[in-house]
Design a protein around this motif. Structure first.
Motif, short mmCIF file in Angstrom:
data_model
loop_
_atom_site.label_atom_id
_atom_site.label_comp_id
_atom_site.label_asym_id
_atom_site.label_seq_id
_atom_site.Cartn_x
_atom_site.Cartn_y
_atom_site.Cartn_z
N LEU A 324 -8.49 40.81 19.72
CA LEU A 324 -7.46 40.97 18.68
C LEU A 324 -7.47 39.78 17.74
O LEU A 324 -7.42 39.94 16.51
N LEU A 325 -7.51 38.58 18.31
CA LEU A 325 -7.55 37.37 17.49
C LEU A 325 -8.77 37.37 16.57
O LEU A 325 -8.68 37.03 15.39
N ALA A 326 -9.92 37.74 17.14
CA ALA A 326 -11.15 37.73 16.35
C ALA A 326 -11.07 38.68 15.16
O ALA A 326 -11.50 38.36 14.05
N ALA A 327 -10.50 39.87 15.38
CA ALA A 327 -10.40 40.85 14.30
C ALA A 327 -9.43 40.38 13.22
O ALA A 327 -9.70 40.53 12.02
N ILE A 328 -8.31 39.82 13.63
CA ILE A 328 -7.34 39.31 12.65
C ILE A 328 -7.98 38.21 11.82
O ILE A 328 -7.86 38.18 10.59
N GLY A 329 -8.70 37.32 12.48
CA GLY A 329 -9.36 36.23 11.77
C GLY A 329 -10.46 36.69 10.85
O GLY A 329 -10.81 35.99 9.89
N ALA A 330 -11.05 37.86 11.13
CA ALA A 330 -12.14 38.39 10.32
C ALA A 330 -11.66 39.33 9.22
O ALA A 330 -12.48 39.94 8.53
N ALA A 331 -10.35 39.47 9.06
CA ALA A 331 -9.81 40.45 8.13
C ALA A 331 -9.93 40.03 6.66
O ALA A 331 -9.62 40.82 5.77
N GLY A 332 -10.33 38.80 6.41
CA GLY A 332 -10.57 38.38 5.03
C GLY A 332 -9.41 37.69 4.36
O GLY A 332 -9.41 37.54 3.13
N ILE A 333 -8.42 37.24 5.13
CA ILE A 333 -7.31 36.47 4.55
C ILE A 333 -7.71 35.00 4.64
O ILE A 333 -7.56 34.35 5.68
N GLU A 334 -8.22 34.47 3.54
CA GLU A 334 -8.85 33.15 3.57
C GLU A 334 -7.87 32.03 3.89
O GLU A 334 -8.24 31.03 4.51
N ASP A 335 -6.60 32.17 3.46
CA ASP A 335 -5.65 31.07 3.68
C ASP A 335 -4.70 31.36 4.84
O ASP A 335 -3.61 30.82 4.91
N VAL A 341 0.44 32.86 13.84
CA VAL A 341 0.23 34.25 14.25
C VAL A 341 0.84 34.52 15.63
O VAL A 341 0.66 33.74 16.56
N GLN A 342 1.56 35.64 15.71
CA GLN A 342 2.14 36.10 16.98
C GLN A 342 1.61 37.51 17.25
O GLN A 342 1.46 38.31 16.32
N ILE A 343 1.37 37.85 18.52
CA ILE A 343 0.90 39.20 18.89
C ILE A 343 1.65 39.67 20.12
O ILE A 343 1.84 38.93 21.08
N ARG A 344 2.07 40.95 20.08
CA ARG A 344 2.68 41.58 21.23
C ARG A 344 1.97 42.89 21.54
O ARG A 344 1.55 43.61 20.62
N LEU A 345 1.83 43.20 22.81
CA LEU A 345 1.44 44.52 23.27
C LEU A 345 2.69 45.19 23.81
O LEU A 345 3.23 44.76 24.84
N GLY A 346 3.18 46.19 23.11
CA GLY A 346 4.49 46.72 23.48
C GLY A 346 5.53 45.64 23.32
O GLY A 346 5.63 44.99 22.28
N GLU A 347 6.29 45.37 24.37
CA GLU A 347 7.28 44.29 24.35
C GLU A 347 6.73 42.99 24.93
O GLU A 347 7.44 41.98 24.99
N LEU A 348 5.47 43.03 25.35
CA LEU A 348 4.88 41.87 26.02
C LEU A 348 4.26 40.91 25.01
O LEU A 348 3.34 41.26 24.28
N ALA A 349 4.76 39.68 24.97
CA ALA A 349 4.20 38.65 24.10
C ALA A 349 2.91 38.13 24.73
O ALA A 349 2.92 37.66 25.89
N ILE A 350 1.82 38.20 23.97
CA ILE A 350 0.55 37.70 24.51
C ILE A 350 0.04 36.48 23.73
O ILE A 350 -0.66 35.64 24.28
N VAL A 351 0.39 36.41 22.43
CA VAL A 351 -0.02 35.27 21.62
C VAL A 351 1.20 34.71 20.91
O VAL A 351 1.96 35.45 20.29
N VAL A 378 1.65 42.59 15.26
CA VAL A 378 1.10 41.31 14.81
C VAL A 378 2.04 40.75 13.75
O VAL A 378 2.42 41.45 12.81
N ASP A 379 2.43 39.50 13.91
CA ASP A 379 3.24 38.81 12.90
C ASP A 379 2.37 37.71 12.30
O ASP A 379 1.94 36.79 13.00
N LEU A 380 2.10 37.82 10.99
CA LEU A 380 1.24 36.84 10.31
C LEU A 380 1.99 35.58 9.92
O LEU A 380 1.37 34.57 9.59
N GLY A 381 3.32 35.65 9.90
CA GLY A 381 4.13 34.47 9.63
C GLY A 381 3.96 33.90 8.23
O GLY A 381 4.01 32.68 8.05
N ARG A 382 3.78 34.77 7.24
CA ARG A 382 3.56 34.27 5.89
C ARG A 382 4.28 35.06 4.80
O ARG A 382 4.02 34.88 3.62
N GLY A 383 5.17 35.98 5.21
CA GLY A 383 5.89 36.76 4.21
C GLY A 383 6.81 37.76 4.87
O GLY A 383 7.13 37.65 6.06
N THR A 384 7.22 38.79 4.09
CA THR A 384 8.18 39.77 4.60
C THR A 384 7.63 41.19 4.63
O THR A 384 8.32 42.11 5.05
#
Length: 407
Positions: A324-335, A341-351, A378-384
């Protein structure tokens, strides 16, 4: 087997629309592969089509007919042959199919819209086979034919797909009924493989297309099975006006209520396509929030949904969150600030804050991954901005189904 999905048992009729199916022998003898929808005069029709540059002949003909006539009287749909990649002969076959239906109904060929799905690149005598089956179809026309049509438009779908809503507009009860087909070659670039939605609501003349476009954007344009866009994608909205309500105008409360109903039908159909994805065993909603805009959120979501490594991990119920981390990082958001970044599977926090959550345990991740429905947040933590798409896993059966598709 589809993921928590069964064929509809009720699809109510829409006043002003009659439906029939018949066996035309287009690919397999005896299979009901021809669907006919006949519309009362005055029905408004809007449609959206694939942006694939190798658009099928019926797509091109349907677009031309919509531009030439505002009085569509019939839709003719065949399975078994996509009539795509067939050149001039295919265009003639699509036009001739409309002609034979128009002659039977006593209308102009431009008042008939053709739709095809099936194998690409194979010639077929569509018009001849349709003409031979038309007497049966015309004799079977019935307002209650939606369930049969939902079944007849299937190809690799394991179950028929249909949905409906009822609501009141201006004191009049209104029905919205829809059917769709699709299972593979799904990453719509406008709609899905084939979707047909009808309502008996009366609409202002300028409303059907924006209503359809808005519903499609939040439904069929939010799904992917394998990232492939079909040559034949089409979504159609038909509004007969038979409910007798005051015509719905843009911006009115009735417009918002009708849009919600049409969108809900479209979303149910869209999610059914993913749940019935070829070989799917998991249904995976991906919600990306905290983006700077919607496009950014969708960019990340689709990069995750199209990752074979992620899709196969979900099939194996393996909480390999590094993918999951690798795909998010490869999505092309340069900055992108990965530390936010936060990630949950269902209600389970994994990142948390770009790294493994201190409270995460592998056993808990495996429990979530064993479920049939696994939401990713996935929460990118950069906007709304917030967007959600729906996808599925990638299984052994996906390869088998597509390897055997033409046999």
């Amino acid at each position: 087997m589809p993921v928590a999905l069964s064929a509809p048992v009720l699809l109510p009729p829409v006043a002003g629309v009659r439906v029939a199916v018949a066996a035309a022998g287009i690919r397999y003898p005896g299979r009901k592969d021809l669907t006919l929808l006949v519309l009362d005069p005055g029905t408004q029709v809007a449609a959206l089509f694939t942006r694939n540059r190798f658009r099928a002949a019926p797509v091109l003909v349907a677009e031309a007919h919509l531009a030439a006539s505002s009085a569509v009287r019939a839709l003719v749909i065949n399975t078994g042959n996509a009539n795509a990649g067939t050149g001039v002969a295919g265009a003639q076959a699509a036009a001739d199919s409309c002609r034979v239906v128009a002659e039977a109904l006593g209308c102009a060929p431009e008042q008939v819209l053709p739709f095809s799905t099936g194998v690409i690149g194979e010639p077929v005598d569509l018009a001849g086979k349709i003409a031979a089956a038309l007497p049966v179809a015309l004799g079977a026309l019935d307002a209650d034919g939606w369930l049969a049509a939902a079944d007849a438009i299937r190809t690799t779908d394991t179950v028929a797909k249909g949905a409906f809503r009822r609501l009141f507009l201006g004191g009049k009860e209104v029905t919205v009924t829809g059917i769709a087909k699709g299972s593979g070659m799904i990453r719509p670039d406008m709609a899905t493989m084939l979707a047909f939605i009808a309502t008996d609501a009366a609409l202002a003349p300028d409303l059907p297309r924006p209503l359809l476009a808005a519903a499609v954007e939040k439904s069929f344009n939010r799904i992917t099975v394998d990232g492939d866009t079909s040559t034949n994608d089409a979504a159609v909205l038909m509004a007969t006006g038979a409910a007798g309500n005051v015509p719905v105008h843009a911006g009115s409360e009735d417009q918002h209520a009708l849009l919600q109903a049409v969108t809900e039908v479209a979303q149910e159909l869209a999610q059914a396509i993913v749940r019935d994805g070829e070989g799917a065993t998991k249904f995976i909603p991906i919600r990306v929030q905290g983006g700077r805009d919607a496009a950014e959120c969708l960019q990340v979501a689709y990069r995750m949904a199209h990752s074979p490594l992620i899709k196969t991990a979900f099939f194996a119920s393996d909480p390999n969150w590094g993918r999951l981390l690798a795909a998010i990082g490869a999505a092309g958001i340069e900055d992108l600030d990965v530390s936010r970044v936060q990630i949950r599977l269902g209600e389970l926090a994994i990142v948390r804050d770009g790294a493994r959550d201190p409270d995460y345990r592998e056993e808990a991740g495996q429990q979530v991954m064993a479920q049939a429905e696994i939401p990713i947040t996935v929460d990118l933590g950069r906007g709304t901005a917030v967007e959600e798409i729906w996808t599925c896993d990638l299984s052994y059966d996906y390869v088998r189904i597509n390897a055997d598709y033409r046999s």
